[in-house]
Scaffold this motif. Structure first.
Motif, PDB file in Angstrom:
ATOM      1  N   LYS A  97      35.932  73.781  26.415  1.00 37.82           N
ATOM      2  CA  LYS A  97      36.802  73.276  28.186  1.00 37.82           C
ATOM      3  C   LYS A  97      36.714  75.606  28.150  1.00 37.82           C
ATOM      4  N   PHE A  98      35.986  75.232  29.652  1.00 41.22           N
ATOM      5  CA  PHE A  98      36.260  76.780  30.128  1.00 41.22           C
ATOM      6  C   PHE A  98      37.061  76.925  31.726  1.00 41.22           C
ATOM      7  N   GLU A  99      37.353  77.639  31.776  1.00 38.68           N
ATOM      8  CA  GLU A  99      38.456  77.798  33.344  1.00 38.68           C
ATOM      9  C   GLU A  99      36.998  77.871  33.694  1.00 38.68           C
ATOM     10  N   THR A 100      37.102  77.061  35.344  1.00 40.10           N
ATOM     11  CA  THR A 100      36.394  77.132  36.426  1.00 40.10           C
ATOM     12  C   THR A 100      36.650  76.441  37.751  1.00 40.10           C
ATOM     13  N   LYS A 101      35.916  76.199  38.727  1.00 40.81           N
ATOM     14  CA  LYS A 101      35.912  75.541  39.645  1.00 40.81           C
ATOM     15  C   LYS A 101      35.651  74.816  40.462  1.00 40.81           C
ATOM     16  N   LEU A 104      29.501  74.427  36.641  1.00 37.81           N
ATOM     17  CA  LEU A 104      27.845  74.549  37.221  1.00 37.81           C
ATOM     18  C   LEU A 104      26.944  74.717  35.622  1.00 37.81           C
ATOM     19  N   TYR A 105      25.600  74.504  35.417  1.00 40.21           N
ATOM     20  CA  TYR A 105      25.050  74.534  34.717  1.00 40.21           C
ATOM     21  C   TYR A 105      25.415  76.412  34.355  1.00 40.21           C
ATOM     22  N   ASN A 106      24.671  77.186  35.188  1.00 40.27           N
ATOM     23  CA  ASN A 106      24.752  78.614  34.667  1.00 40.27           C
ATOM     24  C   ASN A 106      26.027  79.511  34.116  1.00 40.27           C
ATOM     25  N   GLU A 107      26.851  78.472  34.443  1.00 40.43           N
ATOM     26  CA  GLU A 107      28.188  79.190  33.934  1.00 40.43           C
ATOM     27  C   GLU A 107      28.159  78.581  32.308  1.00 40.43           C
ATOM     28  N   LEU A 108      27.393  77.246  32.076  1.00 47.35           N
ATOM     29  CA  LEU A 108      27.816  76.887  30.423  1.00 47.35           C
ATOM     30  C   LEU A 108      26.714  78.200  29.914  1.00 47.35           C
ATOM     31  N   ILE A 109      25.865  78.367  30.332  1.00 45.31           N
ATOM     32  CA  ILE A 109      24.837  78.847  29.414  1.00 45.31           C
ATOM     33  C   ILE A 109      25.363  80.690  29.609  1.00 45.31           C
ATOM     34  N   SER A 110      25.523  80.324  30.830  1.00 44.30           N
ATOM     35  CA  SER A 110      27.000  82.157  30.542  1.00 44.30           C
ATOM     36  C   SER A 110      27.681  82.311  29.028  1.00 44.30           C
ATOM     37  N   ASN A 111      27.888  80.813  28.798  1.00 44.28           N
ATOM     38  CA  ASN A 111      28.981  80.776  28.163  1.00 44.28           C
ATOM     39  C   ASN A 111      28.454  80.687  26.939  1.00 44.28           C
ATOM     40  N   ALA A 112      27.120  80.370  26.854  1.00 43.05           N
ATOM     41  CA  ALA A 112      26.695  79.823  25.225  1.00 43.05           C
ATOM     42  C   ALA A 112      27.585  80.210  24.193  1.00 43.05           C
ATOM     43  N   ASN A 113      27.194  81.724  24.118  1.00 42.81           N
ATOM     44  CA  ASN A 113      28.107  82.272  22.301  1.00 42.81           C
ATOM     45  C   ASN A 113      28.678  82.047  22.184  1.00 42.81           C
ATOM     46  N   ILE A 115      29.653  78.724  22.176  1.00 42.24           N
ATOM     47  CA  ILE A 115      29.411  77.439  21.968  1.00 42.24           C
ATOM     48  C   ILE A 115      28.966  77.037  20.773  1.00 42.24           C
ATOM     49  N   ASP A 116      29.302  76.967  19.228  1.00 43.23           N
ATOM     50  CA  ASP A 116      29.020  76.021  18.799  1.00 43.23           C
ATOM     51  C   ASP A 116      27.064  75.706  18.956  1.00 43.23           C
ATOM     52  N   LYS A 117      26.015  76.383  18.265  1.00 44.53           N
ATOM     53  CA  LYS A 117      24.698  75.374  18.303  1.00 44.53           C
ATOM     54  C   LYS A 117      24.486  74.619  18.551  1.00 44.53           C
ATOM     55  N   ASP A 118      25.145  73.631  17.473  1.00 45.14           N
ATOM     56  CA  ASP A 118      25.028  72.576  16.881  1.00 45.14           C
ATOM     57  C   ASP A 118      25.897  72.381  17.806  1.00 45.14           C
ATOM     58  N   TYR A 119      26.639  72.548  19.102  1.00 45.09           N
ATOM     59  CA  TYR A 119      27.519  70.988  19.877  1.00 45.09           C
ATOM     60  C   TYR A 119      26.178  70.489  20.606  1.00 45.09           C
ATOM     61  N   SER A 120      25.323  70.807  20.920  1.00 46.05           N
ATOM     62  CA  SER A 120      24.578  69.773  22.071  1.00 46.05           C
ATOM     63  C   SER A 120      24.069  68.837  21.379  1.00 46.05           C
ATOM     64  N   CYS A 174      29.309  70.192  33.509  1.00 41.55           N
ATOM     65  CA  CYS A 174      28.242  71.284  33.610  1.00 41.55           C
ATOM     66  C   CYS A 174      26.267  71.789  33.921  1.00 41.55           C
ATOM     67  N   VAL A 175      26.522  70.472  32.571  1.00 35.83           N
ATOM     68  CA  VAL A 175      25.389  69.850  32.593  1.00 35.83           C
ATOM     69  C   VAL A 175      24.027  69.283  33.754  1.00 35.83           C
TER      70      VAL A 175
END
Length: 241
Positions: A97-101, A104-113, A115-120, A174-175
């Motif tokens: 969960k991140f604050e957003t309106k 979008l996928y690019n927001e998810l990419i910018s927060n990738a660090n 997120i647990d790398k095995d989450y997906s 986002c995905v």
């Protein structure tokens, strides 16, 4: 005495008769104008009544649709969301969960660090449950974003719950969304509207609380001031009046 004087010419007789004929024609024209004016006014009244009836019927239908969608939300969407939450707890996977309106996928990419790398990989077994919730939510939102149903009525009943569910669905939203016109745009549009209204309501409640606390503090201070004994100012000798 006859209307036409046969001793006069035809033109003289016509000239004599034209006055009464024009008067009659003028009267008929005025009468027709008055009748037409009355008909126009009557038509305006009828149109206004028809418009009012249409508005009332549209409002009634809108309220009815809102009630139906609220019922759909309670019975179907909440059920899907609860099942999804149960599956998450069973898998011990915490939601992203991140604050957003925009979601979008690019927001998810910018927060990738963050997120647990095995989450997906771990999320693959759970995505079907979130998709059930998202698809039912998109259907629900379409009625309100297209102004078929009254969103203000629905907001009062499910607004807070809706925003909470959407925030839990941050990752799959986002995905699915590469741009603002991508999948689930009705969900995002309604979320923006209701989240802003909810945030404003929370701030207004805080404002009232602060004003109430401040008012009480002022009353307490005034009460303390009133308890203090009055005193007379000392004046230099010879200046007393």
């Amino acid at each position: 005495m006859t209307f036409f004087d046969y001793e006069k010419s035809v033109l003289e007789n016509l000239n004599f008769a034209s006055g009464p004929i024009l008067a009659i024609l003028g009267f008929l024209i005025i009468y027709q104008i008055l009748q037409a004016k009355k008909q126009i006014e009557l038509t305006k009244i009828q149109l206004k009544e028809a418009k009012n009836e249409l508005v009332i019927n549209s409002l009634r239908d809108s309220i009815k649709l809102s009630a139906e969608q609220i019922n759909y939300y309670m019975e179907t969407i909440v059920n899907y969301a609860n099942i999804s939450n149960i599956k998450f707890k069973e898998s011990n996977l915490a939601r992203v969960k991140f604050e957003t309106k925009n979601f979008l996928y690019n927001e998810l990419i910018s927060n990738a660090n963050k997120i647990d790398k095995d989450y997906s990989k771990n999320y693959n077994d759970l995505v079907v449950y979130d998709l059930n919730t998202l698809n039912s939510l998109e259907t629900f939102c379409t009625y309100f974003t297209n102004k078929i149903a009254d969103e203000k009525i629905a907001y009062l009943s499910v607004g807070k719950s809706f925003c909470n569910i959407i925030e839990n669905l941050y990752y799959p939203l986002c995905v699915s969304r590469k741009n603002d016109n991508d999948y689930y745009q009705n969900i995002v549009i309604l979320y923006r509207l209701w989240k802003a209204r909810l945030s404003k309501s929370i701030l207004e409640n805080k404002e009232r609380e602060v004003k109430s606390e401040l008012s009480q503090k002022i009353k307490d201070i005034n009460a303390q001031k009133n308890k203090i004994d009055n005193f007379e100012e000392s004046k230099p000798l010879g200046t007393e009046m």
